[in-house]
Design an enzyme around this catalytic site. Structure first.
Site, mmCIF file in Angstrom:
data_model
loop_
_atom_site.group_PDB
_atom_site.id
_atom_site.type_symbol
_atom_site.label_atom_id
_atom_site.label_comp_id
_atom_site.label_asym_id
_atom_site.label_seq_id
_atom_site.Cartn_x
_atom_site.Cartn_y
_atom_site.Cartn_z
ATOM 1 N N LYS A 83 85.173 -19.473 -114.183
ATOM 2 C CA LYS A 83 85.917 -19.469 -112.931
ATOM 3 C C LYS A 83 85.464 -20.632 -112.027
ATOM 4 C CE LYS A 83 88.053 -16.051 -114.645
ATOM 5 N NZ LYS A 83 87.894 -14.628 -114.591
HETATM 6 C C1 LIG Z 1 88.163 -13.249 -115.328
HETATM 7 C C2 LIG Z 1 89.192 -12.266 -114.959
HETATM 8 C C3 LIG Z 1 88.903 -10.908 -114.743
HETATM 9 C C4 LIG Z 1 87.565 -10.330 -115.029
HETATM 10 O O1 LIG Z 1 86.527 -10.931 -114.360
HETATM 11 P P1 LIG Z 1 85.045 -10.779 -114.981
HETATM 12 O O2 LIG Z 1 84.166 -11.330 -113.927
HETATM 13 O O3 LIG Z 1 85.032 -11.581 -116.243
HETATM 14 O O4 LIG Z 1 84.821 -9.340 -115.217
HETATM 15 C C5 LIG Z 1 89.915 -10.083 -114.312
HETATM 16 N N1 LIG Z 1 91.159 -10.531 -114.109
HETATM 17 C C6 LIG Z 1 91.485 -11.814 -114.322
HETATM 18 C C7 LIG Z 1 92.878 -12.258 -114.054
HETATM 19 C C8 LIG Z 1 90.525 -12.720 -114.776
HETATM 20 O O5 LIG Z 1 90.871 -13.989 -115.005
#
Ligand SMILES: *Cc1c(COP(=O)(O)O)cnc(C)c1O
Length: 374
Positions: free
Chosen positions: A184
């Site tokens: 992210k």
């Molecule tokens: C990355 C992501 C998640 C989950 O986040 P984590 O920190 O990996 O648990 C949920 N929804 C979307 C759209 C994502 O891209």
């Protein structure tokens, strides 16, 4: 031959190493002062007036938000058919039913009219996803939610730093969940956060985050309800603080690279570019390539790029087509846009340490592949 260009890579510099080193040597590794500092820093980043609670993942923040909103068995939650699977999995996890809606081919986001078409007396909540860092058009969704008494929990896992109508996602007041997974825009290794205006919601979610534990003024412990183990260690929080301080710089660089793609990618009927928007935080730059029209399979296209030193991603397969969701009765043909994206999407390399020369290289391989130049 240079090393392969990945589709993403976290930006880790001396300041990050130093932040982590200090925590490691401090004698306090798990949730403590750094986690609280990160909550305060995110609150400031979003403009204040809200509560922020950090979690050990974006998934945990979403799950805890659904629980705190009282979503459970017998309830339906509207989610987009195009997202990372966590968006729907958390709904199942709290015992509710995910009800998918198709997304828009341009923004790749759900819209209010699609949500409205599946509402029924069991619908409790809607979880819009700001796909790839592109804000959902929220105004009509808030309006719909208000008129139908729906809970809105925004999956902003990909959207820290995204703006909607000039205001940051997460500053509006309803529950919004971020992720700080290494892919992210900023990372705490694994981690996430919830932003919400309601202090009672924040207090409730604090309990759910840590074993359901509540302490009175004398420090006596009680467990009034179930809680999980969703707290963010200080090690990750310290990394997050160092990252957050540079988030706007990271996003500026991402926007510059995205504009580079828009200017340099070839124009071809088989290649569809993502929608642009001034508030976009460019978590990902996903194009759709009609591989069948080129007489190729997507796996061959991926191999082709790999041979040119470029590792593309494929975000994401449409959720309703996974076998878990097929067992709930979903099947092919119901969400044509999400399925189209799922089959044709290619995530191009995009991360702050990339250069415009890298963008040139990716665009050059595309031009050659499609037999067009710009
Ligand atoms: C990355 C992501 C998640 C989950 O986040 P984590 O920190 O990996 O648990 C949920 N929804 C979307 C759209 C994502 O891209």
């Amino acid at each position: 031959m240079n090393a392969t260009l990945p589709f993403t890579r976290p930006t880790i510099e001396e300041v990050d190493l130093e932040a982590v080193r200090q925590v490691l040597l401090s004698g306090w590794l798990t949730t403590g002062p750094k986690a609280q500092e990160l909550e305060e820093a995110i609150t400031r980043y979003l403009g204040g007036g809200i509560q922020v609670r950090v979690f050990n993942s974006g998934t945990s923040a979403l799950e805890a938000s659904l629980l705190a909103a009282g979503v459970g068995p017998g309830d339906e939650v509207v989610v987009p058919a195009m997202s990372f699977v966590a968006t729907a999995n958390v709904v199942l996890r709290v015992g509710a039913r995910p009800v998918f809606v198709d997304v828009d081919a341009g923004s790749r986001n759900l819209c209010a009219s699609a949500v409205e078409s599946v509402l029924n007396p069991r619908t409790r909540a809607v979880m819009p996803v700001h796909f790839a860092g592109m804000a959902v058009d929220m105004a009509p969704i808030y309006e719909l939610a208000e008129s139908r008494s729906l809970v809105v929990i925004e999956d902003a896992a990909q959207a820290i730093g995204t703006a909607y109508r000039g205001r940051k996602i997460g500053s509006h007041g309803n529950p919004v969940c971020f992720s700080f997974h290494p892919n992210k825009n900023i990372t705490t290794i694994e981690g996430g956060a919830l932003a919400v205006a309601d202090p009672d919601f924040a207090k409730h979610i604090e309990r759910i985050r840590f074993h359901g534990i509540e302490r009175d003024a004398d420090g006596n412990m009680d467990v009034p309800e179930w809680g999980g183990k969703m707290n963010l260690p200080d090690l990750g929080a310290a990394l997050g603080l160092a990252q957050l301080a540079r988030l706007d710089d990271f996003i500026a660089k991402r926007r510059e690279l995205a504009q580079g793609y828009f200017e340099r990618l070839p124009v071809h009927p088989a290649l569809r570019l993502p929608a642009d928007d001034p508030g976009h935080s460019w978590h990902m730059f996903c194009v759709c390539l009609d591989c069948a029209a080129l007489g190729r399979r997507r796996s061959e296209i991926l191999d082709h790029f790999q041979r040119h030193g470029i590792a593309l991603g494929t975000h994401y397969p449409a959720i309703p087509l996974f076998s878990l969701y097929r067992r709930l009765g979903y099947d092919r043909g119901v969400f044509p846009v999400a399925e189209w994206i799922g089959e044709q999407t290619l995530t191009l390399p995009l991360f702050p340490k990339m250069t415009m020369t890298d963008v040139d290289h990716v665009c050059h391989v595309f031009s050659e592949l499609l037999g067009v130049s710009r």
